[in-house]
Design an enzyme around this catalytic site. Sequence first.
Site, mmCIF file in Angstrom:
data_model
loop_
_atom_site.group_PDB
_atom_site.id
_atom_site.type_symbol
_atom_site.label_atom_id
_atom_site.label_comp_id
_atom_site.label_asym_id
_atom_site.label_seq_id
_atom_site.Cartn_x
_atom_site.Cartn_y
_atom_site.Cartn_z
ATOM 1 N N SER A 14 0.837 -1.198 0.000
ATOM 2 C CA SER A 14 0.000 0.000 0.000
ATOM 3 C C SER A 14 0.876 1.253 0.000
ATOM 4 O O SER A 14 2.098 1.179 0.089
ATOM 5 C CB SER A 14 -0.918 -0.008 1.222
ATOM 6 O OG SER A 14 -0.148 -0.032 2.411
ATOM 7 N N LEU A 16 1.596 3.447 -2.307
ATOM 8 C CA LEU A 16 2.487 3.649 -3.454
ATOM 9 C C LEU A 16 2.215 4.957 -4.181
ATOM 10 O O LEU A 16 3.017 5.384 -5.004
ATOM 11 C CB LEU A 16 2.336 2.489 -4.443
ATOM 12 C CG LEU A 16 2.908 1.147 -4.001
ATOM 13 C CD1 LEU A 16 2.671 0.098 -5.081
ATOM 14 C CD2 LEU A 16 4.393 1.262 -3.703
ATOM 15 N N GLY A 17 1.079 5.580 -3.902
ATOM 16 C CA GLY A 17 0.758 6.831 -4.568
ATOM 17 C C GLY A 17 -0.267 6.687 -5.667
ATOM 18 O O GLY A 17 -0.166 7.374 -6.690
ATOM 19 N N LYS A 18 -1.264 5.826 -5.468
ATOM 20 C CA LYS A 18 -2.327 5.708 -6.471
ATOM 21 C C LYS A 18 -3.065 7.029 -6.635
ATOM 22 O O LYS A 18 -3.467 7.393 -7.732
ATOM 23 C CB LYS A 18 -3.330 4.618 -6.080
ATOM 24 C CG LYS A 18 -2.827 3.198 -6.195
ATOM 25 C CD LYS A 18 -3.947 2.168 -6.209
ATOM 26 C CE LYS A 18 -4.895 2.286 -5.050
ATOM 27 N NZ LYS A 18 -4.252 2.025 -3.739
ATOM 28 N N CYS A 383 -10.346 27.585 11.254
ATOM 29 C CA CYS A 383 -11.385 26.836 11.965
ATOM 30 C C CYS A 383 -11.112 26.877 13.467
ATOM 31 O O CYS A 383 -11.339 27.902 14.105
ATOM 32 C CB CYS A 383 -11.485 25.415 11.424
ATOM 33 S SG CYS A 383 -13.028 24.588 11.885
ATOM 34 N N MET A 386 -9.213 29.897 14.516
ATOM 35 C CA MET A 386 -9.953 31.146 14.731
ATOM 36 C C MET A 386 -10.569 31.149 16.122
ATOM 37 O O MET A 386 -10.516 32.151 16.849
ATOM 38 C CB MET A 386 -11.050 31.327 13.684
ATOM 39 C CG MET A 386 -11.768 32.669 13.817
ATOM 40 S SD MET A 386 -13.299 32.823 12.868
ATOM 41 C CE MET A 386 -14.520 32.602 14.170
ATOM 42 N N GLN A 387 -11.155 30.041 16.516
ATOM 43 C CA GLN A 387 -11.787 29.963 17.832
ATOM 44 C C GLN A 387 -10.767 30.181 18.938
ATOM 45 O O GLN A 387 -11.048 30.847 19.942
ATOM 46 C CB GLN A 387 -12.485 28.612 17.969
ATOM 47 C CG GLN A 387 -13.594 28.409 16.940
ATOM 48 C CD GLN A 387 -14.187 27.016 16.955
ATOM 49 O OE1 GLN A 387 -13.803 26.184 17.783
ATOM 50 N NE2 GLN A 387 -15.122 26.740 16.055
ATOM 51 N N ARG A 462 -18.531 22.400 14.067
ATOM 52 C CA ARG A 462 -19.813 22.348 14.776
ATOM 53 C C ARG A 462 -20.020 23.577 15.662
ATOM 54 O O ARG A 462 -21.152 23.980 15.902
ATOM 55 C CB ARG A 462 -19.880 21.078 15.627
ATOM 56 C CG ARG A 462 -21.279 20.672 16.054
ATOM 57 C CD ARG A 462 -21.277 19.412 16.924
ATOM 58 N NE ARG A 462 -20.665 18.269 16.286
ATOM 59 C CZ ARG A 462 -21.284 17.475 15.417
ATOM 60 N NH1 ARG A 462 -22.526 17.713 15.065
ATOM 61 N NH2 ARG A 462 -20.646 16.437 14.895
ATOM 62 N N HIS A 507 -12.325 26.608 5.845
ATOM 63 C CA HIS A 507 -11.077 25.919 5.493
ATOM 64 C C HIS A 507 -10.608 26.366 4.100
ATOM 65 O O HIS A 507 -10.883 25.693 3.106
ATOM 66 C CB HIS A 507 -11.289 24.402 5.505
ATOM 67 C CG HIS A 507 -11.407 23.817 6.865
ATOM 68 N ND1 HIS A 507 -10.320 23.353 7.579
ATOM 69 C CD2 HIS A 507 -12.484 23.643 7.668
ATOM 70 C CE1 HIS A 507 -10.731 22.904 8.760
ATOM 71 N NE2 HIS A 507 -12.036 23.067 8.836
ATOM 72 N N GLU A 509 -7.767 26.144 2.774
ATOM 73 C CA GLU A 509 -6.756 25.260 2.184
ATOM 74 C C GLU A 509 -7.350 24.345 1.116
ATOM 75 O O GLU A 509 -6.650 23.932 0.185
ATOM 76 C CB GLU A 509 -6.061 24.422 3.274
ATOM 77 C CG GLU A 509 -6.919 23.392 3.973
ATOM 78 C CD GLU A 509 -7.613 23.909 5.215
ATOM 79 O OE1 GLU A 509 -7.950 23.088 6.099
ATOM 80 O OE2 GLU A 509 -7.841 25.135 5.303
#
Length: 540
Positions: A14, A16-18, A383, A386-387, A462, A507, A509
């Site tokens: 696993s 591998l960069g699929k 997120c 900020m709080q 939330r 968000h 980003e």
Amino acid sequence: MKARFIFITGGVVSSLGKGITAASIGLLLKSRGFSVINQKFDPYLNIDPGTMNPYQHGEVFVTEDGGETDLDLGHYERFTDVALHKFNSHTAGKVYLSILDHERAGDYCGATVQVIPHVTDEIKNRIMQTAERTGSEIVITEIGGTVGDIESLPFIEAIRQIRNTVGREHCLFIHLGLLPYLKECGELKTKPMQHSVKELLSVGIQPDIIMCRSEKKLSASIREKLSLFCNVSKDAIIENLTAKSIYEVPLMLEEGNLGKKICELFNIPNSEPDLQSWKAMVDSYYHPEKEVTVTLIGKYTELPDAYLSVSEALTAAGVYHHTRVKQVWIDAAKITDEAKADELLKDSQAIIVPGGFGERGIEGMILTAGYARTHNIPYFGICLGMQIAVIDFARHVLGLARAHSSEFIKNCDPVIDLMPDQKDVQLGGTLRLGSFRCMIAEHTKAEQAYKMHEITERHRHRYEFNNLYRSQFEQSDMQLSGINPERNLVEIIELKNHPWFVAVQFHPEFASRPNKPHPLFRDFIGAALTNAAKAEQAHK
């Protein structure tokens, strides 16, 4: 053009960069003028990764329509700049839930519900519906996990059946596997890949293209051996070498004629790809003119994938400024008092606090926001970040000593609190998710960044800024510079008398691209460079 389907499977090991491979294929085909859409099938039984700890699965990527998805969808969006949807992310949990709902409703007319045909039909329908809903010419589907995993079998069987449905010219199988390099004998070994391909053949799939993840270039003899034993033409064996940057991968694959081979197998025009802006971005990344240090204070700093989109957004902003962004990640729990904050943050040229859930490390984050505020260090809160900034300001400027978030302490001045419609709801899928509008005030850092007064950004949280305390903040040096007009919720806060102190409830980003950085990240790195230049001048 009738839709064509590319299925990407992985073998040997696993990770591998699929996801990077699938995203790169999307870029290469889009750069040739084809409309593309990427999607991911994960074999785990969670409905989505929204309730999973980042240490289990990395970050949760959020789509514009509020889907909580695998982080590979972030790679897809960053590479192709195509906005994805909830229905581009599927798990075994979603598939089985849908089937059981149909069974309870009597939709199977009394039939015995089985893996074949009911589970495989549900998977096939989801694949075909993506083509129908989006109208894309090429649908690129990544199958999570590794060939041979028991939980992946229904997905492998479903894509085998799709080739019979749409025909060979409209369905392509690409298998990504590892060719390990043994230093002791100085050789790449093909046997693991051979066994992986045989595993695929045993379930009825003959790969059309084999992609070889390796540390060394493939020799002619290696290609001949793989071609012979895997029944694939030599020009369909593609090198997928380890690169210094993931953004170089599409260029390497194009040089290896992957795009040309896909077009040939699909019998579609192989026009010259337009990759100039991508090449310029990679060149800027590899040849920075400056360097700046950004300190990330978070809860999951031991796992790079936990803040993947934030990290990539910082890198993209650095590329824009021809700057290498050195990212220093610090566990918030290590910042236990002001002396420790000074020790760990004194060399920071900018500070970012990203999102997160749970109480661990919160006081360290609050100390971090206070340190950036009082030391005039550029600060970017996202997120939870900020709080945290709101709590610090309430405590140390507004005099609300008991200020906190009701997420962490119930008996407090809850400057951050639950909205009424968020109370007494189940955990999964009930956050404030997806894109919401935000109106930006004039003469603010946010306005300078966006150069507009109405934006939409993606959310995943939330708790909200508590409007009961709003008037106290509005009479202070903290400016509430972005407001959601539908629900009058605070989306962006800034400090008026600070070089660059901006925090957002959303968000940003997720909307950043390698060759088109998000405006707030771009200006944050710009502020970091200004701060670094001032510090250097003062040192002289």
